[in-house]
Design a protein around this motif. Structure first.
Motif, short mmCIF file in Angstrom:
data_model
loop_
_atom_site.label_atom_id
_atom_site.label_comp_id
_atom_site.label_asym_id
_atom_site.label_seq_id
_atom_site.Cartn_x
_atom_site.Cartn_y
_atom_site.Cartn_z
N ALA A 284 1.24 -1.45 -0.01
CA ALA A 284 -0.40 0.17 -0.47
C ALA A 284 0.90 1.93 -0.16
CB ALA A 284 -1.08 -0.01 1.31
N GLY A 285 0.62 2.41 -1.05
CA GLY A 285 1.18 3.73 -1.11
C GLY A 285 0.55 4.58 -0.42
N PHE A 286 1.48 5.30 0.21
CA PHE A 286 0.92 7.22 0.67
C PHE A 286 2.01 7.90 0.13
CE2 PHE A 286 -1.31 4.31 3.38
CZ PHE A 286 -2.22 4.44 4.09
N THR A 287 1.35 8.54 -0.21
CA THR A 287 1.90 9.94 -1.32
C THR A 287 1.74 11.27 -1.69
OG1 THR A 287 2.78 10.47 -3.18
CG2 THR A 287 0.88 9.72 -3.62
N GLY A 288 1.75 12.28 -1.20
CA GLY A 288 1.49 13.30 -1.46
C GLY A 288 3.06 14.25 -0.64
#
Length: 504
Positions: A284-288
Motif C-alpha cells: 500500500a502506498g501513501f504519497t503527497g
C-alpha cells in the motif's frame, strides 16, 4: 571544455584497508559551471569529494585550483581555497541557534572580543531570505523541520562566499517549492561565477539544472560530457552498466485477509479522519507533498505519537500503541526516513546496527552467539547487496544507500507482519532502488503487509497495489496502482482536485 578549468582533480587513486576505492579518476570543473557527479552508492563519489575537501589524502594524483597545484592536507586549506561542502547527512548542531550554526568557527567579534550577535543575526536573515526562508535567527535548530536544517547547511556556504560548492543530495529533505528556490539560487550563483558540483540520484533534476556530468562506477571514471547530449536512460546505463526499466514491477500473488485496519484516526493539527485497510501480501502506498501528514500518521501507528483518537486494529484485534516496543510486539516495523537521526547509531558497528532490534535471536544465557550473528549478516549482505568489506566498522563509514540496506536488513530480521517504509529509497542510486523494490515485492509475496510512504509519485506507481494520496492531513484520493497516473496523483497531492475517499 577549456584547457584551464577552475578545479581539476587529476589521476586520483585511493584505497582503504587494502580495498581500492578510486582508481585513476580525473574530474574537471569550469568556473561558473554546475557539474553533476554521478554514480551508484559506493562508486567513490563521497571519497573523491572528501579528498577535495581535505578530509582524506590521495595515494596518487594532484589537485589544481585556477591552474595552481594545491595539497589539501586538511579541511581548513580546502575552505581557504573557497571550497564548501554541503553534506547529505546534515551537520547542523541541534542545540545551537540558527545564527550560531551559521557562524560556527567563524564568529564575528568586536575589538574587545565580544560576539556581535545582532550583526550575525542580520547576515543570517539576509542569506536565508535569498532562499525565500523567513525564520528567527535566534531559534534553536532542534525546533526546525528537516528541510530548514538542510537550507541552513546551504546558506552557510553562501555566507563564506565560496567559489566552489559541493552539494551532496541537497534536495533530499526539501519540498517542491524549496527545490525550485534552490535551483533558482544555483542558477544565480553560476551567473556570478561560482562553480557547483552537484551529487544527486534524481536524474530528472540533473537534466534540469546541470551543465556537464562525470560518472564513476566501482571507483573508476566511466564517462563525462554535456548533459544536453544525454537522456536519463543513457546516464543510468553509464552508472549501473545496464539499462534500468521504467516499467511498473508487477506481482501476481493473491492478497490475503486484512492485517491492518485504521478507523477515523485523528491527531489535531497533523491528520484527521483517516480510514484505510492493508491486506496480507499487499503493498500500500501513501504519497503527497511535504507537510501532508503521512509521516505523522505512521509515527502514531508506531507509537512515537501517543495522542490520537480513532481505532487501530491488527489481525482484527484492537490495539493501543503508545511506544515503539508495543508496535513491534503487535507486529509492526518501521524503516524511518531520517537515517541519521532515527534509524542508525553511527558509532556502532554495521553488524550491531543490523542485529540490535533482534538481539534475542543471537543471545543465549546473556552472551551473544557471534558466529550465528556473522552468518546472518552475511546472508543479508548477499541478499541486499550491501557493499561493506568489514561488518565491524562503524556504520557511518558506509554510503547512505548501504546504510539504508542495513536498516532494511534489521527489520527483516525482526520479522514483523507489517513493515512501513518511509521514503525507502531517499538518497539511493537507481540500481540500488531496483534491488529494494524487488525485495519489497518479495516481502509481499511472503505474506507481509508492506506500506510505502513516499513523496515521489513514480515510486508508489512502481510497486504498489493501492495508492492513497494525502493533502493537508487527509486522504483525498485512492487509486489502484495499475490504473493511476503521475499527473492524476499530483492533481490531488497539490489540492487542485479534492474528492475525499476517491476509489480508483
Amino acid at each position: 571544455m577549456s584547457s584551464d578549468p577552475f578545479m581539476m582533480m587529476k589521476n586520483i587513486h585511493k584505497s582503504f584497508n587494502g580495498v581500492r576505492v578510486l582508481k585513476d579518476v580525473t574530474l574537471e570543473v569550469e568556473k561558473g559551471e554546475i557539474h553533476a557527479l554521478l554514480g551508484e552508492n559506493g562508486a567513490g563519489k563521497s571519497t573523491l569529494m572528501n579528498i577535495l575537501g581535505g578530509v582524506h589524502q590521495p595515494e596518487k594524483g594532484e589537485i589544481y585550483i585556477n591552474g595552481n597545484q594545491v595539497k589539501m592536507l586538511n579541511p581548513r586549506i580546502s575552505q581557504e581555497q573557497g571550497i564548501s561542502f554541503i553534506h547529505q547527512e546534515l551537520n547542523v548542531v541541534a542545540d545551537l541557534k540558527v545564527y550560531e550554526n551559521m557562524f560556527l568557527g567563524s564568529e564575528l567579534r568586536n575589538k574587545f572580543g565580544f560576539l556581535k550577535v545582532e550583526e550575525m543575526c542580520r547576515q543570517t536573515s539576509d542569506i536565508l531570505a535569498q532562499l525565500g526562508i523567513n525564520i528567527n535567527p535566534k531559534e534553536y535548530v532542534r525546533n526546525l523541520d528537516t528541510s530548514y536544517k538542510q537550507l541552513i547547511e546551504i546558506s552557510k556556504s553562501l555566507l563564506h562566499k565560496s567559489k566552489l560548492i559541493i552539494m551532496d543530495e541537497p534536495t533530499s529533505s526539501l519540498t517542491e517549492h524549496e527545490v525550485e528556490r534552490l535551483f533558482e539560487l544555483m542558477t544565480n550563483l553560476k551567473k556570478s561565477g561560482v562553480s557547483i558540483i552537484y551529487i544527486s540520484h534524481k536524474l530528472n533534476e540533473i537534466k534540469v539544472v546541470c551543465d556537464r556530468y562525470t560518472v564513476l562506477r566501482d571507483g573508476e571514471l566511466v564517462g563525462t560530457g554535456s548533459i544536453a547530449n544525454e537522456n536519463v536512460d543513457s546516464i543510468t546505463k553509464l552508472m549501473v552498466g545496464k539499462s534500468i526499466s521504467e516499467e511498473r514491477l508487477e506481482s501476481s500473488h493473491e492478497l490475503g485477509p486484512v492485517l491492518l485496519e485504521v478507523k477515523n484516526l485523528t491527531n489535531q493539527g497533523n491528520y484527521k479522519n483517516i480510514n484505510f485497510t492493508v491486506r496480507k501480501g499487499e503493498i500500500a502506498g501513501f504519497t503527497g507533498l511535504a507537510g501532508d501528514g503521512r509521516t505523522e500518521l505512521f509515527e502514531s501507528l508506531f507509537g512515537y505519537r501517543k495522542k490520537y483518537t480513532g481505532e487501530i486494529r491488527i489481525n482484527d484485534q484492537l490495539v493501543k500503541i503508545d511506544h515503539p516496543s508495543k508496535a513491534v510486539k503487535a507486529g509492526l516495523g518501521l524503516v524511518p526516513k531520517d537515517r541519521k537521526e532515527n534509524a542508525i547509531i553511527k558509532d556502532l558497528s554495521v553488524i550491531h546496527n543490523m542485529t540490535m532490534s533482534s538481539i534475542g535471536h543471537f543471545e543465549k544465557t546473556g552472551f551473544i552467539k557471534e558466529k550465528i550473528e556473522r552468518e546472518k549478516f552475511q546472508f543479508y549482505k548477499e541478499k541486499l547487496n550491501i557493499k561493506v568489506h568489514n561488518p565491524r566498522i562503524t556504520i557511518d563509514k558506509l554510503s547512505g544507500g548501504n546504510q539504508q540496506k542495513v536498516i532494511i536488513a534489521k527489520w527483516l530480521e525482526v520479522n514483523t507482519d507489517i513493515i512501513i517504509f518511509d521514503n525507502p529509497t531517499q538518497g539511493i542510486d537507481v540500481g540500488a532502488k531496483q534491488e529494494i523494490y524487488h525485495h519489497i515485492i518479495s516481502l509481499a509475496e511472503q505474506g507481509k503487509a508492506v506500506i510505502i510512504l513516499s513523496s515521489e509519485a513514480p515510486e508508489v506507481l512502481k510497486v504498489c497495489h493501492n495508492i492513497n494520496v494525502m493533502y493537508q492531513g487527509e486522504i483525498t484520493a485512492r487509486f489502484k496502482g495499475d490504473e493511476a497516473t503521475e499527473d492524476e496523483i499530483m492533481s490531488y497531492a497539490t489540492g487542485s482536485k479534492r474528492e475525499a475517499e476517491r476509489i480508483g
